[in-house]
Design a protein around this motif. Structure first.
Motif, short mmCIF file in Angstrom:
data_model
loop_
_atom_site.label_atom_id
_atom_site.label_comp_id
_atom_site.label_asym_id
_atom_site.label_seq_id
_atom_site.Cartn_x
_atom_site.Cartn_y
_atom_site.Cartn_z
N ALA A 136 0.69 -1.25 0.12
CA ALA A 136 0.36 0.24 -0.06
C ALA A 136 0.59 1.36 -0.12
N VAL A 137 1.65 0.92 0.99
CA VAL A 137 2.66 2.83 0.70
C VAL A 137 3.39 2.35 -0.30
N SER A 138 4.00 1.47 -0.84
CA SER A 138 4.44 1.56 -2.39
C SER A 138 3.73 1.85 -3.50
N SER A 139 2.60 2.02 -3.78
CA SER A 139 1.99 2.61 -4.22
C SER A 139 1.03 3.55 -3.97
N VAL A 140 1.23 4.38 -3.15
CA VAL A 140 0.70 5.94 -2.50
C VAL A 140 2.41 6.14 -2.93
N LEU A 141 3.59 6.03 -2.75
CA LEU A 141 4.62 6.36 -2.65
C LEU A 141 5.13 6.86 -4.13
N LEU A 142 4.67 5.14 -5.14
CA LEU A 142 4.29 5.60 -7.02
C LEU A 142 3.81 6.57 -7.46
N ALA A 143 2.04 6.84 -6.72
CA ALA A 143 1.64 8.34 -7.23
C ALA A 143 1.99 9.15 -7.12
N ARG A 144 2.47 9.02 -5.90
CA ARG A 144 3.00 10.52 -5.74
C ARG A 144 4.31 11.64 -5.98
N SER A 145 5.05 10.22 -6.24
CA SER A 145 6.11 11.12 -7.10
C SER A 145 7.12 10.31 -8.11
N SER A 146 6.61 8.65 -8.78
CA SER A 146 7.10 8.67 -9.53
C SER A 146 6.77 8.92 -10.71
N PRO A 147 7.62 9.78 -11.34
CA PRO A 147 7.24 8.85 -13.65
C PRO A 147 6.74 8.96 -14.36
N LEU A 148 5.39 8.03 -14.45
CA LEU A 148 5.47 7.01 -15.17
C LEU A 148 4.58 7.45 -16.58
N PRO A 149 5.78 7.92 -17.71
CA PRO A 149 4.80 8.80 -19.02
C PRO A 149 3.86 8.34 -19.78
N HIS A 150 3.57 6.85 -19.56
CA HIS A 150 1.91 6.03 -19.99
C HIS A 150 1.36 6.54 -19.09
N ASP A 151 1.09 6.57 -18.36
CA ASP A 151 -0.10 6.60 -17.14
C ASP A 151 -0.15 7.92 -16.50
N ALA A 152 -1.55 8.81 -17.68
CA ALA A 152 -1.30 10.39 -16.15
C ALA A 152 -1.63 10.40 -14.48
N CYS A 153 -2.01 9.23 -14.23
CA CYS A 153 -2.36 8.59 -12.58
C CYS A 153 -0.71 8.38 -11.89
N THR A 154 0.13 8.08 -12.95
CA THR A 154 0.85 8.48 -11.79
C THR A 154 2.09 8.53 -11.73
N ALA A 155 1.67 10.17 -12.93
CA ALA A 155 3.02 10.73 -13.24
C ALA A 155 2.41 12.36 -12.40
N PRO A 156 3.42 13.25 -12.21
CA PRO A 156 3.09 14.60 -11.54
C PRO A 156 2.71 15.63 -12.32
#
Length: 340
Positions: free
Chosen positions: A83-103
């Motif tokens: 759960a923490v990994s998921s929130v950290l991913l959504a908060r700070s890790s840019p994934l260009p293919h997914d707007a929901c995990t990119a700042p």
């Protein structure tokens, strides 16, 4: 474990005179209430996470501070870490293919209401403690919805983060689904805007269109003060709505590739970031009852790819038993809007 957490709340749940530091954030977990015999009664325990930490470090911190008891099972620890990994991913890790995990979309998940955040965490339960479970791959994903009828309830929970926005139904016909929408619509949503031509179009004659308008009016009569019925072409009505004025838009008007594409373009800007866009009949091909070829799936997929957003679809299975639902023929689709 759950009872221990409730009797020994984590440090972050204690009141403090100081505001939360920007170098940390909090994650609320939904836990079954030990004081109730109902499995549907929940309480929340909130855990503080330093923004610079890793998931495993955060869980170790909770253990050392007493927020989690030493007897916590490996499976439970894995769930918290995922759960923490998921929130950290959504908060700070840019994934260009997914707007929901990119700042900057991660701001949606920086301080959501507990019920809203817990729409995402259940996706992690499937992998918890399972042999060979592929943990850490889910990211922040919306929970599955069983059918089209479940989408308004999902939208109500998602829209906790964007309160006071309109709901919009594009393609109403006789107003049967409008009732499901209104029954789930939160009290702080001022209006359901019902959009339909209610005239001669596709297999419907002008007389049938007028009849459907009267049916829809009767169907929503108990909510007369909370509905706004707009007759006209869907994209023309969209132009009368303010941008970011809706937290839920359900698109179910024309089903050709061209019609769906035009409605998606027309209404996307009306959905506030953090809101939900959805629709029915997520299928391509000739549909005998409608008399023409649907292009809903292709249109939705192409649009979402351009916007770098994930498309979810309903399972069409009972959430408890897993059995197929008999009253739904085509799966529905839905998208969490994380960015423009």
């Amino acid at each position: 474990m759950l009872l221990w957490l409730l009797l020994h709340p984590p440090l972050s749940s204690q009141p403090s005179a100081e505001p939360t530091s920007p170098s940390s954030f909090e994650i609320p977990f939904k836990l079954q209430s030990p004081s109730s015999s109902s499995p549907d009664d929940y309480v929340y325990a909130t855990f503080a996470v330093p923004a610079s930490t890793t998931a495993s470090q955060a869980v170790s911190l909770w253990l050392s501070s007493g927020a989690l008891p030493p007897s916590t099972s490996p499976g439970q620890l894995s769930f918290f870490e995922d759960a923490v990994s998921s929130v950290l991913l959504a908060r700070s890790s840019p994934l260009p293919h997914d707007a929901c995990t990119a700042p900057p979309a991660h701001r949606i998940f920086s301080s959501p209401p507990p019920r809203a955040l817990n729409l995402f965490l259940p996706a992690l339960h499937e992998a918890r403690g399972e042999p060979g479970g592929r943990r850490g791959e889910a990211g922040l994903s919306l929970r599955p919805a069983a059918s089209m009828k479940h989408l308004p309830a999902l939208a109500a929970q998602v829209s906790e983060g964007v309160p006071g926005k309109l709901w919009v139904e594009v393609g109403v016909l006789g107003g049967l689904f409008s009732r499901f929408i209104l029954e789930s619509m939160p009290g702080d949503v001022p209006k359901l805007v019902m959009v339909d031509l209610w005239d001669e179009v596709d297999i419907y004659s002008g007389g049938e269109g007028e009849g459907n308008f009267e049916k829809a009016s009767r169907s929503v009569a108990p909510w007369a003060g909370r509905v706004d019925m707009r007759r006209g072409w869907s994209w023309e009505v969209a132009a009368t709505l303010e941008d970011a004025s809706a937290s839920f838009v359900f698109v179910d008007a024309g089903h050709s590739f061209e019609d769906v594409s035009r409605d998606l373009e027309a209404y996307w800007g009306k959905v506030a970031v953090g809101g939900l866009m959805a629709g029915d009949d997520y299928v391509d091909g000739f549909v005998r009852d409608a008399g023409y070829t649907f292009g809903v799936k292709s249109a939705v997929d192409a649009f979402a790819a351009r916007k770098k957003h994930r498309v979810y679809m309903t399972t069409n299975r009972d959430e408890e038993t897993g059995e197929p639902l008999d009253d739904v023929h085509h799966q529905s689709w839905y998208i969490l809007k994380c960015a423009e």
